[in-house]
Design a protein around this motif. Structure first.
Motif, mmCIF file in Angstrom:
data_model
loop_
_atom_site.group_PDB
_atom_site.id
_atom_site.type_symbol
_atom_site.label_atom_id
_atom_site.label_comp_id
_atom_site.label_asym_id
_atom_site.label_seq_id
_atom_site.Cartn_x
_atom_site.Cartn_y
_atom_site.Cartn_z
ATOM 1 N N GLN A 91 0.817 -1.303 0.051
ATOM 2 C CA GLN A 91 -0.113 0.113 0.155
ATOM 3 C C GLN A 91 0.966 1.432 -0.092
ATOM 4 O OE1 GLN A 91 -3.523 0.021 -0.223
ATOM 5 N NE2 GLN A 91 -3.184 -2.235 -0.689
ATOM 6 N N ARG A 92 1.677 1.374 -0.919
ATOM 7 C CA ARG A 92 2.781 2.504 -1.119
ATOM 8 C C ARG A 92 2.385 3.207 -2.476
ATOM 9 N NH1 ARG A 92 5.473 3.414 3.781
ATOM 10 N NH2 ARG A 92 4.488 1.978 5.141
ATOM 11 N N THR A 93 2.621 4.579 -2.354
ATOM 12 C CA THR A 93 2.105 5.302 -3.543
ATOM 13 C C THR A 93 3.388 5.726 -4.396
ATOM 14 O OG1 THR A 93 0.358 6.158 -2.313
ATOM 15 C CG2 THR A 93 0.755 7.276 -4.361
ATOM 16 N N ALA A 94 3.189 5.650 -5.635
ATOM 17 C CA ALA A 94 4.496 5.885 -6.540
ATOM 18 C C ALA A 94 4.609 7.350 -6.620
ATOM 19 C CB ALA A 94 3.996 5.283 -7.992
ATOM 20 N N ALA A 95 5.259 7.844 -7.631
ATOM 21 C CA ALA A 95 5.534 9.347 -7.416
ATOM 22 C C ALA A 95 4.504 10.277 -7.946
ATOM 23 C CB ALA A 95 6.912 9.762 -8.267
ATOM 24 N N ASP A 96 3.642 9.624 -8.945
ATOM 25 C CA ASP A 96 2.459 10.092 -9.402
ATOM 26 C C ASP A 96 1.447 10.480 -8.409
ATOM 27 O OD1 ASP A 96 1.325 7.702 -9.130
ATOM 28 O OD2 ASP A 96 1.121 7.517 -11.322
ATOM 29 N N GLU A 97 1.413 9.932 -7.308
ATOM 30 C CA GLU A 97 0.546 10.063 -5.928
ATOM 31 C C GLU A 97 -1.023 9.377 -6.287
ATOM 32 O OE1 GLU A 97 0.512 13.944 -4.649
ATOM 33 O OE2 GLU A 97 2.563 14.128 -3.957
ATOM 34 N N GLN A 98 -0.671 8.467 -7.364
ATOM 35 C CA GLN A 98 -1.994 7.843 -7.688
ATOM 36 C C GLN A 98 -1.767 6.321 -7.605
ATOM 37 O OE1 GLN A 98 -3.364 9.579 -11.297
ATOM 38 N NE2 GLN A 98 -3.819 11.430 -10.464
ATOM 39 N N SER A 99 -0.760 5.923 -8.291
ATOM 40 C CA SER A 99 -0.729 4.475 -8.331
ATOM 41 C C SER A 99 -0.212 3.876 -7.074
ATOM 42 C CB SER A 99 0.488 4.165 -9.379
ATOM 43 O OG SER A 99 0.095 4.754 -10.599
ATOM 44 N N ILE A 100 -0.848 2.868 -6.662
ATOM 45 C CA ILE A 100 -0.510 1.968 -5.418
ATOM 46 C C ILE A 100 0.358 0.661 -5.681
ATOM 47 C CG2 ILE A 100 -1.468 0.806 -3.669
ATOM 48 C CD1 ILE A 100 -2.036 3.814 -3.663
ATOM 49 N N GLY A 101 1.378 0.706 -4.904
ATOM 50 C CA GLY A 101 2.341 -0.562 -5.361
ATOM 51 C C GLY A 101 2.958 -1.055 -3.828
ATOM 52 N N TYR A 102 4.465 -1.263 -4.168
ATOM 53 C CA TYR A 102 4.988 -1.864 -3.286
ATOM 54 C C TYR A 102 6.359 -0.978 -3.101
ATOM 55 C CZ TYR A 102 2.457 -6.108 -3.397
ATOM 56 O OH TYR A 102 1.269 -7.187 -3.412
ATOM 57 N N TYR A 103 6.855 -0.875 -1.720
ATOM 58 C CA TYR A 103 8.413 -0.471 -1.710
ATOM 59 C C TYR A 103 9.249 -1.592 -1.485
ATOM 60 C CZ TYR A 103 7.433 4.723 -0.942
ATOM 61 O OH TYR A 103 7.217 5.930 -1.027
ATOM 62 N N VAL A 104 10.178 -1.733 -2.103
ATOM 63 C CA VAL A 104 11.046 -2.941 -2.021
ATOM 64 C C VAL A 104 12.133 -2.643 -0.995
ATOM 65 C CG1 VAL A 104 12.819 -4.285 -3.175
ATOM 66 C CG2 VAL A 104 10.867 -3.426 -4.501
ATOM 67 N N ILE A 123 7.533 -0.369 -6.766
ATOM 68 C CA ILE A 123 7.104 -1.165 -7.940
ATOM 69 C C ILE A 123 5.742 -1.327 -7.858
ATOM 70 C CG2 ILE A 123 9.413 -2.422 -7.885
ATOM 71 C CD1 ILE A 123 7.980 -4.754 -6.647
ATOM 72 N N SER A 124 5.037 -1.665 -9.079
ATOM 73 C CA SER A 124 3.732 -1.813 -9.023
ATOM 74 C C SER A 124 3.340 -3.218 -8.345
ATOM 75 C CB SER A 124 3.510 -1.904 -10.753
ATOM 76 O OG SER A 124 2.083 -2.232 -10.741
ATOM 77 N N ALA A 125 2.151 -3.188 -7.876
ATOM 78 C CA ALA A 125 1.545 -4.266 -7.280
ATOM 79 C C ALA A 125 1.338 -5.555 -8.123
ATOM 80 C CB ALA A 125 0.404 -3.942 -6.493
ATOM 81 N N GLY A 126 0.902 -5.104 -9.308
ATOM 82 C CA GLY A 126 0.431 -6.290 -10.286
ATOM 83 C C GLY A 126 -0.926 -6.837 -9.850
ATOM 84 N N ASN A 127 -1.459 -7.934 -10.442
ATOM 85 C CA ASN A 127 -2.571 -8.393 -10.278
ATOM 86 C C ASN A 127 -2.986 -9.195 -9.121
ATOM 87 O OD1 ASN A 127 -3.612 -7.147 -12.660
ATOM 88 N ND2 ASN A 127 -2.844 -8.730 -13.824
ATOM 89 N N ASP A 128 -2.050 -10.047 -8.523
ATOM 90 C CA ASP A 128 -2.038 -11.104 -7.640
ATOM 91 C C ASP A 128 -1.313 -10.265 -6.316
ATOM 92 O OD1 ASP A 128 -2.361 -13.264 -5.921
ATOM 93 O OD2 ASP A 128 -1.484 -14.576 -7.168
ATOM 94 N N LEU A 129 -2.283 -10.036 -5.300
ATOM 95 C CA LEU A 129 -1.597 -9.473 -4.129
ATOM 96 C C LEU A 129 -1.164 -10.637 -3.167
ATOM 97 C CD1 LEU A 129 -4.019 -6.219 -3.873
ATOM 98 C CD2 LEU A 129 -1.682 -6.480 -4.901
ATOM 99 N N THR A 130 -1.640 -11.735 -3.435
ATOM 100 C CA THR A 130 -1.353 -12.822 -2.492
ATOM 101 C C THR A 130 0.000 -13.310 -2.689
ATOM 102 O OG1 THR A 130 -2.116 -14.565 -3.725
ATOM 103 C CG2 THR A 130 -3.582 -13.320 -2.433
#
Length: 312
Positions: A91-104, A123-130
């Motif tokens: 649940q982290r936001t990219a530089a565009d402050e809109q896209s939700i993904g992960y911090y590595v 990085i992007s979260a992708g489709n499978d969050l599990t």
């Protein structure tokens, strides 16, 4: 004319105003203090970013909480990445402050055996969050990382709930103490938000530099609350004067209507009295005229002759 202020409606209105005044003053100071905090934070970020890089071990140590004065300082760390204990932060936001993904988040093992967490980027979260996402590989061998020094995240400070039962190698908070337990080695307090070297590809996307130019709307909100505070007594006075004016006007109207009713009643009585007086005057005038005609008739009449005696 101000006795209406003792009515239930006006007592309640006055009490509400007296309660609102200190509440809005306090809200104004709350926003003002937030403005001061924002200005001080901007100054701290600007000073920290402008400072010369220092070794990470000069600012922090295992189990140590990073002081606020050392936040955003540029640090250097040399070591090898421990990708076996790499995790992603949900649940982290990219530089565009809109896209939700992960911090590595990858531990960097230093030469003394201690390690420090490095936030390599988004990085992007992708489709499978599990499942654990496809993470760009960390550089092999010894590397020197530069970045901004950040304090460990906590639920109290960040407002992020530390959800349990997440998929393997996924976390909600960046916390060196928790990651030290996972890695089984001493870990420096806080973490590095990597700014260099740049990734070989487009990901992980580096975390952007924190904003330290905007001061936000807090000062405007503070002034707004204080203006509302001043408006309460002013509005109360306006309402009182309007109420008094309306009551005076209503009382004057009632008095005018009462005078009109009284004048109409007096005029009616006067007309009735005039009519009654005229009737009485007319009766007195008719009575003497009748008596005179009778007297006149009696004086002018010739006596009737006596009846002749009857013959025997």
């Amino acid at each position: 004319m101000y006795r209406f202020l003792l009515s239930r409606q006006w007592v309640i209105l006055t009490l509400v105003g007296l309660v609102l005044i200190p509440v809005m003053i306090k809200l104004g100071y709350w926003q003002f203090h937030r403005h001061e905090h924002k200005v001080a934070q901007n100054q701290l970020i600007a000073r920290s970013l402008a400072a010369d890089p220092v070794p990470v071990t000069s600012l922090t140590a295992p189990g140590r909480e990073l002081p606020r004065r050392d936040m955003w300082r540029t640090v250097r760390a040399t070591g090898t990445y421990d990708t076996a204990h790499e995790v992603v932060v949900r649940q982290r936001t990219a530089a565009d402050e809109q896209s939700i993904g992960y911090y590595v988040l990858t531990p960097l093992v230093l030469g003394n055996g201690e390690s420090v967490l490095v936030n390599r980027g988004w990085i992007s979260a992708g489709n499978d969050l599990t499942r654990f996402p496809d993470v760009p590989a960390a550089p092999r061998g010894k590397v020197t990382v530069t970045g901004r020094m950040m304090a460990d995240e906590t639920t109290a400070a960040s407002g992020i709930k530390d959800t349990k039962g997440l998929p393997a190698r996924q976390v909600m908070l960046i916390n060196s103490k928790e990651q030290a337990k996972r890695a089984g080695r001493p870990m420096l307090g806080g973490y590095i938000e990597q700014t260099g070297p740049k990734p070989s590809g487009s990901t992980p996307e580096p975390v952007p530099e924190p904003d330290h130019d905007s001061i936000g709307p807090h000062m405007a909100y503070a002034i707004q609350w204080w203006l509302f505070t001043a408006a309460v007594p002013v509005g109360w006075i306006v309402l009182v004067r309007r109420e008094r004016r309306d009551r005076v006007a209503a009382a004057a109207k009632q008095d005018e209507e009462a005078r009109e009713v009284e004048e109409a009643r007096e005029n009616e009585e006067a007309r009735e009295n005039e009519a009654a007086g005229a009737a009485r005057d007319g009766g007195r005038t008719a009575e003497p005229a009748g008596s005179g005609e009778t007297e006149a008739a009696g004086g002018d009449a010739t006596p009737a002759p006596a009846p002749a005696p009857a013959n025997p």
